[in-house]
Design an enzyme around this catalytic site. Structure first.
Site: not given
Lengths: 301, 301
Positions: A60, A62, A64-65, A210
């Protein structure tokens, strides 16, 4: 299968714990899953050759990914990559990457193919001779997929003892591995099962991060050998987990139990917790075979 | 002034040498210049509080100078920042950052103001009570600016010996520092220069990366105390420097000499060179006061 954790921190990278990224190696193939900031440095630390990465799966959008993806793509270019790169990720990823390449006037001299995902159902997105990769729709604040890596049923193995007994030629090996019977020179037929051994059991790996607690997963991942499931929080922050659509260690373990998987790996820890053992303890109430992800840790299965 | 090198590698980050980023501290203010991937980790290593960063200056939109910005912005948000952030950089930077915030649905809860630059002339872009920041138009493959930080003329200093002699009240200090004369109770006037000392000499710092050899710099940076000038290559790769619009160590030193600056810092080294001392040796043929940048190195001037 060999799983290398490159990063498993949630949200903000810290000096010794990076955001989500991991590499799953199956046979000779190597797949990068998620790519938080600094992933290229983590790959170097593991002495993994950049050129072996041919497919990248992004769960996804976000940061941090995926904030490390543009840097990895740029470094590939600067280091002279020529082979194609396939990127699987949510709609939008192509726009984000190409906008940055446009402004930097740094078009890659290798081909990038974006496979943008938008389905809400599990779908087959990649296949080679040995494995299939399916999406696992997750339940998060934005559109998110996990990924299921399933080995195909392998070939039967030649029983070496029988090679001498029946004087089998190597030119017959391929057909025998595929399950065909052996026809001798005198036209006698030897049943395949007499001269071969069954193939290794196909392995499977599911990456789920997540996501909030999401029972719809169970149907898709039932029986997998290894499940990596996020557990951002502990039970004391259950409300926060619900609010931010993340899971607790208990949530992850409950999904593991319901899915009858063999081994659970927890990751995507919030930096608020000093002692990661609490994640293990909470999960083990529901499911015994649990391990914790950690930067640089390698799991072989 | 205190200059902290966070990264000074060109192109590709390596395990122990990050791409361009540095912090210049002037009085109580702290300015981030460029922000390669992993800059937030480098800031942490230096134990610099994120909240002290209020202005960011981005030279150009090649990845090794700005890929860490989106991660820094996101971490600011996740760590609860509320104060404004000002970003100075080339046209396009706003679009790149906001596109990623849009897809991640992670709008910041603090205000970001983008000051997009497009002028080809040096211009004043920031000013506070103590300093002015000007752009330094550079000559690179894409639109690029260096930045000149010039301290304003400081206030005069109270001569403590005179405070007792004339029984000067602290309420007079501000006017005296500004150069006003002291009026005594008997209406006698004491000349300011008798009771104050001259202000410290204003310092100046010029950051010039990335650029090919570019004599137009000289007029803008003449006489600065410290010049950070890129030297991606050594003389043996002079042709490559021209082709990629970078500088050699000699180029940087020649600019330093022509500009009559006091101290030169070389940085933005290509990873092809093992021994950085060659940069020093080549530069010193033309200019004596040269030092090499290095991750984590601090220069006080």
């Amino acid at each position: 299968m060999k799983l290398t954790i490159l990063g498993c921190n949630s949200g903000v990278p810290r000096e010794n714990s990076q955001t989500t990224s991991q590499i799953i190696e199956i046979g000779n193939s190597l797949f990068l899953i998620d790519c938080g900031e600094g992933t290229q440095n983590q790959i170097r630390k593991q002495k993994i050759k950049f050129s072996r990465i041919k497919q990248v799966f992004i769960s996804h959008l976000h940061g941090d990914h995926f904030f490390g993806l543009i840097g990895l793509i740029s470094s590939f270019r600067l280091l002279g990559r020529t082979s194609n790169l396939d990127i699987y990720g949510p709609k939008g990823i192509k726009e984000i990457i190409t906008l940055q390449l446009k402004y930097s006037q740094s078009w890659t001299n290798y081909q990038i193919t974006f496979h943008e995902l938008s389905s809400l159902e599990s779908e087959l997105i990649y296949e080679n001779d040995f494995i299939r990769v399916f999406t696992i729709p997750l339940k998060h604040r934005i559109y998110t997929n996990g990924f299921l890596f399933k080995e195909k049923k392998g070939l039967r193995k030649i029983n070496i003892d029988m090679v001498n007994k029946y004087n089998i030629s190597t030119s017959d090996f391929e057909n025998l591995k595929k399950g065909k019977d052996l026809i001798l020179d005198d036209e006698n037929i030897i049943n395949n099962e007499l001269i071969t051994l069954p193939p290794s059991k196909p392995m499977s790996y599911a990456f789920c991060s997540d996501t909030s607690y999401h029972e719809d997963l169970v149907d898709i991942i039932t029986g997998v050998d290894v499940l990596y499931h996020e557990s951002t929080f502990l039970n004391i922050h259950q409300e926060l987990a619900k609010l931010t659509k993340h899971s607790t260690a208990s949530d992850a373990a409950k999904i593991a139990k319901k899915s009858k998987i063999k081994n659970l790996i927890l990751g995507h820890f919030s930096a608020r917790y000093r002692d990661k053992k609490d994640f293990l303890n909470e999960a083990r109430v529901h499911f015994e075979n649990v391990e914790l992800a950690e930067d640089g840790k390698i799991f072989i299965f």
